[in-house]
Design an enzyme around this catalytic site. Structure first.
Site, PDB file in Angstrom:
ATOM      1  CG  HIS A   1      10.620  -4.806   1.412  1.00 37.87           C
ATOM      2  ND1 HIS A   1       9.625  -3.747   2.203  1.00 37.87           N
ATOM      3  CD2 HIS A   1      10.337  -5.745   2.073  1.00 37.87           C
ATOM      4  CE1 HIS A   1       9.017  -4.328   3.114  1.00 37.87           C
ATOM      5  NE2 HIS A   1       9.392  -5.664   3.020  1.00 37.87           N
TER       6      HIS A   1
ATOM      7  CB  SER B   1       6.402  -7.029   3.669  1.00 32.43           C
ATOM      8  OG  SER B   1       7.159  -6.693   4.746  1.00 32.43           O
TER       9      SER B   1
ATOM     10  CG  ASP C   1       9.518  -0.470   1.067  1.00 31.95           C
ATOM     11  OD1 ASP C   1       9.940  -0.870  -0.016  1.00 31.95           O
ATOM     12  OD2 ASP C   1       9.298  -1.236   2.129  1.00 31.95           O
TER      13      ASP C   1
END
Length: 366
Positions: free
Chosen positions: A86, A206, A125
């Site tokens: 992402h 992230s 992910d």
């Protein structure tokens, strides 16, 4: 220590809703245990933290993709970098910035290196990047061995939360959760083994590494959930599996994984029910996050004057190691007992203030 009945594991279909189970209490159990797990640890902070940061920070990169950004971890000497899918989205190339040699120094366009997106994993992910050259001082961070993560152990995160470049935070491992489902802003349902931590992370973290004291990656910081201190990293085992893939892995868009969070709109249900003799009443295996797996056991005595009791296997070893009591059966926790060393005896007792999910005080049981 009380234990679940013989059938208090597994289960796929609810056998009953539990009207007497306070939904708020069920959703708050993780926060209470997370806080409790941190209490018995006594760690000298300072010098070790600085050493971890100084050694690992040069191997943590800033990833620039379109209008967004995130973090990444260098995992090979030839310039391979792991981050979250992402973070990079659909980009074929992204920008990567290695940490300037001088602490706090600014960087500009000249410091941005091109990185090719080699591979994507929509299920876990994850994404793999490749830069052509690695600057001096940036050494690959190794992946921790399978099963190396211990609940209660110290962990370290380095990333770029809300754009604050190369920020260091520290916390503990709260739990390791297998087959955990979540959803990102890309609209994809993901599933992986995740490391739940109290280590503070925010947007921009992230894709960055979650490290143990040996500077080994135990996870890739990926998302946070509603509630206090509920942060998650995709495990090193899933990263290792991802690195063996020869092509992109696509998520199942038709079925997908159900998003899981402490605040999800989901009715707590009992997967199994059995008679309890001491105290006389009923035991329930409760699924609170709609994944058709038991999360904890609730004991409901037949006598209304006796409390609800919640039993947890906090470290996943198949043994009860935490017990929380709701004396008034009103959804408010009153007392928590915790077995810290796994010897079957409670070591800590904690007290709650009305309406709060974290104990305000923990004392050792003598």
């Amino acid at each position: 220590m009380p234990a679940p009945g013989p059938d208090a594991v597994g289960g796929k279909r609810p056998v009953a809703t539990v009207p007497s189970l306070p939904g708020a209490a069920a959703a708050r159990y993780a926060a209470a245990l997370d806080w409790a797990a941190a209490q018995p640890r006594q760690v000298t902070r300072g010098a070790k933290d600085a050493q971890v940061y100084q050694a690992a920070a040069p191997s943590v990169v800033l990833v620039l993709a379109g209008d967004g950004f995130g973090s990444g971890a260098l995992i090979s000497a030839d310039g391979k970098i792991v981050t979250n899918l992402h973070v990079v989205g659909d980009a074929k190339e992204v920008g990567v910035v290695f940490k300037p040699a001088a602490e706090g120094a600014s960087f500009g366009k000249a410091d941005v290196r091109r990185a090719k997106v080699l591979r994507r994993d929509e299920v876990a992910d994850l994404a793999l990047l490749q830069v052509s050259e690695v600057p001096a001082g940036a050494k690959p961070l190794p992946l921790a061995a399978s099963g190396a993560v211990q609940v209660g152990s110290d962990v370290h995160a380095i990333g770029h939360p809300t754009g604050q470049a190369w920020t260091y935070t520290r916390g503990i491992v709260s739990q390791v959760r297998k087959d955990y489902g979540w959803r990102t802003e890309m609209g994809l349902d993901h599933k992986a083994t995740v490391v739940q931590t109290q280590t503070p992370i925010n947007p921009g973290n992230s894709g960055g590494p979650l490290l143990d004291d040996n500077l080994e990656i135990i996870g890739i910081n990926s998302f946070k959930s509603d509630g206090e201190g509920l942060n998650f990293a995709v495990s090193a085992d899933d990263v290792r599996t991802f690195l063996t893939l020869k092509e992109d892995r696509r998520a199942n868009r038709s079925a997908g994984a159900r998003a899981v969070s402490a605040g999800s709109e989901c009715e707590a249900v009992a997967l199994k029910e059995w008679a309890v003799s001491d105290p006389k009443g009923l035991g329930y295996l409760i699924d609170v996050n709609c994944d058709a797996e038991g999360d904890f056991v609730m004991i409901e005595p037949a006598k209304k004057s006796e409390p609800h009791t919640y039993l947890f296997d906090h470290d996943g070893d198949g043994k009860i190691d935490a017990e929380i009591t709701d004396l008034g059966r009103d959804g408010n926790f009153d007392e928590a007992l915790l077995d810290v060393d796994g010897d079957g005896t409670y070591d800590l007792v904690g007290q709650f203030k009305p309406g709060e999910s974290d104990p305000y005080r923990y004392e050792r049981i003598k």
